[in-house]
Design a protein around this motif. Structure first.
Motif, mmCIF file in Angstrom:
data_model
loop_
_atom_site.group_PDB
_atom_site.id
_atom_site.type_symbol
_atom_site.label_atom_id
_atom_site.label_comp_id
_atom_site.label_asym_id
_atom_site.label_seq_id
_atom_site.Cartn_x
_atom_site.Cartn_y
_atom_site.Cartn_z
ATOM 1 N N CYS A 34 0.861 -1.192 0.000
ATOM 2 C CA CYS A 34 0.000 0.000 0.000
ATOM 3 C C CYS A 34 0.896 1.240 0.000
ATOM 4 O O CYS A 34 1.681 1.449 0.922
ATOM 5 C CB CYS A 34 -0.898 0.006 1.227
ATOM 6 N N SER A 63 -1.989 1.362 -4.778
ATOM 7 C CA SER A 63 -1.052 0.285 -4.520
ATOM 8 C C SER A 63 0.296 0.670 -5.104
ATOM 9 O O SER A 63 0.402 1.572 -5.938
ATOM 10 C CB SER A 63 -1.552 -1.018 -5.148
ATOM 11 N N TYR A 85 -4.188 -0.494 -8.290
ATOM 12 C CA TYR A 85 -5.368 -0.384 -7.434
ATOM 13 C C TYR A 85 -5.405 0.974 -6.749
ATOM 14 O O TYR A 85 -4.399 1.422 -6.180
ATOM 15 C CB TYR A 85 -5.351 -1.496 -6.371
ATOM 16 N N ASN A 134 -6.773 3.056 -3.683
ATOM 17 C CA ASN A 134 -7.326 2.810 -2.358
ATOM 18 C C ASN A 134 -8.608 3.602 -2.137
ATOM 19 O O ASN A 134 -8.729 4.747 -2.579
ATOM 20 C CB ASN A 134 -6.307 3.166 -1.284
ATOM 21 N N THR A 135 -9.537 2.962 -1.424
ATOM 22 C CA THR A 135 -10.829 3.595 -1.163
ATOM 23 C C THR A 135 -11.080 3.815 0.314
ATOM 24 O O THR A 135 -11.946 4.594 0.685
ATOM 25 C CB THR A 135 -11.965 2.730 -1.721
ATOM 26 N N HIS A 171 -6.528 4.186 6.171
ATOM 27 C CA HIS A 171 -5.511 3.306 6.734
ATOM 28 C C HIS A 171 -4.854 4.050 7.886
ATOM 29 O O HIS A 171 -3.936 4.844 7.675
ATOM 30 C CB HIS A 171 -4.481 2.930 5.668
ATOM 31 N N TYR A 174 -1.148 -6.669 0.731
ATOM 32 C CA TYR A 174 -1.276 -5.655 1.778
ATOM 33 C C TYR A 174 -1.147 -6.302 3.152
ATOM 34 O O TYR A 174 -1.455 -7.493 3.330
ATOM 35 C CB TYR A 174 -2.640 -4.982 1.697
ATOM 36 N N CYS A 183 -4.238 -2.547 6.164
ATOM 37 C CA CYS A 183 -4.531 -1.937 4.863
ATOM 38 C C CYS A 183 -5.543 -2.764 4.082
ATOM 39 O O CYS A 183 -6.429 -2.220 3.411
ATOM 40 C CB CYS A 183 -3.251 -1.758 4.058
ATOM 41 N N TYR A 184 -5.422 -4.075 4.182
ATOM 42 C CA TYR A 184 -6.369 -4.931 3.473
ATOM 43 C C TYR A 184 -7.786 -4.729 4.000
ATOM 44 O O TYR A 184 -8.737 -4.567 3.228
ATOM 45 C CB TYR A 184 -5.953 -6.393 3.622
ATOM 46 N N GLU A 231 -9.783 -1.962 2.735
ATOM 47 C CA GLU A 231 -10.197 -1.974 1.332
ATOM 48 C C GLU A 231 -11.303 -2.967 0.999
ATOM 49 O O GLU A 231 -11.896 -2.883 -0.072
ATOM 50 C CB GLU A 231 -8.984 -2.266 0.446
#
Length: 596
Positions: A544, A549, A554, A556-557, A560, A586, A590-591, A594
């Protein structure tokens, strides 16, 4: 005791023995290892033939049988009913311990005399499941392996507590599952990976609590999604029909589109949940488990794998099974109320305080024995009194230290080492190849056996390309046909070249509106396990990079909290995703930020 760095006797690479490792070895009263963890695992796996079956003949009743042992192993093999019967006694093959020769030399002689069960399954617990291996409590199952408590299932590995499942790997507590890997509590899951508590999903990855989804990834508690786009129920059903998933061509297109989408979303650095203080992969509901793989309900374990039947506690270098197991060291395929076992292969059902023992059940205080049932105080299958046994055992351990076995590669096997791979009745490509692939030349150079594929004389009735595209166009007469595998010319040596459908399989495909497979069961298996991470770990940094990414694929939405939106995540971890893999990996924080 302080940490110690040693060089592996086998691969010569350095490995670390930590203070807690020494504590465990002292508890088990064994010397610390001379092989690194990976070499120890490969050595154990060389005794694990899960899926390779051969025609053989029962050495007692004489009937033709299917066995994991090839005819040229030189072993005496009994069919399951004969091996589990009272028609023979393992003590008839006794040997008196010879202090003038290495232990493993004597044990090899015992292996060649004593009868072996054709398959390593809990035969007495299985019903109408004659062709299952490393399996128990199976009913109406066919060619399932590393599988327990299943019903009406076929062509599966690592299947547990499931019903009506076909062509699955690492599937638990599921029903009506097809071509899935690492799925738990699924219902009508098809061609999906790493999902839990979901139903009616196709070609999806990392779904939890979802239903009616196709080609989606990283969703939580969602319904009616196709390729991660939401639909109303009515529009979903209309679009679903347009996908034509009862057609082989429709499935091919959906799979291709789904896998392209999967790689655009981040993956968590390891598979698992409900853990505390763990490292490895595929870990669930476990505590203080490290450098381990596919573990469920384990505590205080290290360097262990495939302990997917809980509970398991206080174990090292233990591969396969569990189910009320404790104080186990250097064991493979062992389970059901077992404890204080060292250096064992295929030991089960209330076995305790035993060492260097193979394929035994219900036995206690035995050393260097093979194929015992409900015995106690035996050495090399010879019966002793308790006093004689306790007097002789320390002398044998000392003898193993003073007169080690030297294998063909010059490796020394003293007391504390697992069985030498050259004692295994199996070849490398029957056992370890699935997890640690080698060429034939490299395997032989490392001292392993290799078995070349036997020529198969099939009269193919229909090639895969000539099969009906849609399951609705398939008649029951297809069961009379030998189908040529679509990978016949280009697949690896595991391809069986041709296959036939079994009646329950065809009924399942019709009921689930799924097209006929084009690959043989072996090729289907190897196609699935490409989605399974290896039994290896690498040190990596979270990918991340703030707004996106690291590779920019990707966006990020979520938030974090461990770093700001314009900073790279500082977290590091050990992971089974190698750095050259395409996945975006991630850290857990962080995962979780998302997943939708």
């Amino acid at each position: 005791m302080k940490e110690e760095i040693r060089n592996c006797q086998n691969c010569k690479n350095a490995f670390r023995i930590e203070p807690e490792d020494f504590t465990f070895y002292e508890k088990m009263q064994v010397p610390s290892p001379t092989w690194c963890p990976e070499c120890r695992l490969i050595r154990r796996l060389s005794f694990r033939n899960e899926r390779n079956l051969y025609a053989n003949k029962c050495g007692l009743c004489g009937r033709d049988i299917i066995s994991i042992f090839h005819r040229d192993t030189g072993l005496t093999v009994y069919c399951q009913p004969c091996w589990w019967s009272d028609g023979w006694d393992s003590l008839d093959y006794e040997q008196r311990y010879d202090f003038s020769r290495p232990f493993f030399e004597q044990f090899s002689e015992l292996m060649k005399k004593v009868p072996w069960a054709a398959l390593m399954s809990e035969y007495t617990t299985n019903v109408n499941s004659d062709y299952v291996n490393m399996a128990s409590n199976s009913k109406n199952c066919y060619l399932t392996s590393h599988a327990d408590h299943n019903e009406d299932s076929a062509y599966a590995s690592g299947l547990k507590l499931s019903k009506d499942c076909y062509d699955d790997t690492m599937v638990q507590q599921s029903e009506l599952s097809y071509e899935c890997l690492n799925v738990t509590k699924g219902f009508k899951n098809f061609f999906s990976v790493d999902s839990e508590n979901s139903h009616d999903i196709y070609f999806s990855r990392n779904l939890m609590g979802c239903s009616n989804c196709v080609g989606s990834v990283n969703l939580r508690n969602k319904s009616y999604y196709i390729f991660n786009e939401p639909y109303s129920k009515e529009d979903y059903l209309k679009k679903f029909e347009e996908l034509r998933l009862g057609s082989y061509e429709g499935l091919r297109r959906a799979k291709e589109q789904a896998e392209k989408l999967w790689d655009k979303f981040p993956q968590k650095y390891y598979h698992g949940a409900h853990n505390s203080n763990v490292s490895g992969d595929y870990l669930h509901a476990s505590k203080d488990v490290h450098v381990s793989y596919e573990m469920i309900g384990a505590e205080h374990a290290k360097f262990s794998q495939f302990l997917s039947t809980k509970p398991t506690e206080d174990v090292y270098d233990y591969t396969e099974w569990g189910d009320s197991a404790s104080l186990i060291y250097e064991a493979i395929i062992a389970g059901v109320e077992i404890s204080k076992l060292k250096f064992v292969w295929s030991v089960r059902s209330n076995s305790r305080e035993s060492e260097y023992t193979m394929h035994s059940t219900g036995s206690k205080n035995v050393f260097g024995c093979a194929n015992l049932r409900n015995k106690e105080f035996c050495i090399l299958n010879k019966q002793y009194t308790a006093e004689e046994y306790k007097e002789l055992l320390p002398r044998i351990r000392e003898h193993m230290k003073d007169m080690p076995y030297i294998d063909k590669k010059g490796r020394r096997y003293q007391y504390g080492e697992f069985f030498p791979s050259e004692l295994s009745p199996f070849a490398y490509n029957e056992t370890v190849q699935e997890f640690f692939p080698l060429t034939k030349e490299n395997a032989l150079a490392k001292g392993f056996k290799w078995r070349d594929a036997e020529a198969r004389q099939y009269q193919v009735g229909v090639t895969a390309s000539k099969l009906p595209d849609n399951i609705k166009d398939v008649s029951d007469s297809i069961m009379n046909e030998t189908i040529g595998c679509a990978h016949e010319e280009k697949c690896n040596h595991q391809c069986t070249k041709a296959f036939r459908l079994i009646p329950p399989e065809l009924a399942f495909l019709k009921k689930m509106n799924l097209p006929l497979p084009r690959l043989c069961p072996n090729c289907r298996h190897y196609g699935r396990i490409k989605y399974r991470n290896p039994i290896k770990l690498w040190n990596r940094k979270c990918q991340c990079a703030g707004e996106t990414s690291e590779n920019g694929v990707y966006k990020n939405t979520g938030g974090h909290p461990q770093h700001s939106a314009d900073e790279h995540c500082p977290n590091t971890f050990t992971t089974s995703y190698a750095a050259d893999r395409p996945e975006i990996v991630y850290c857990e924080q962080c995962y979780l930020g998302e997943v939708a």
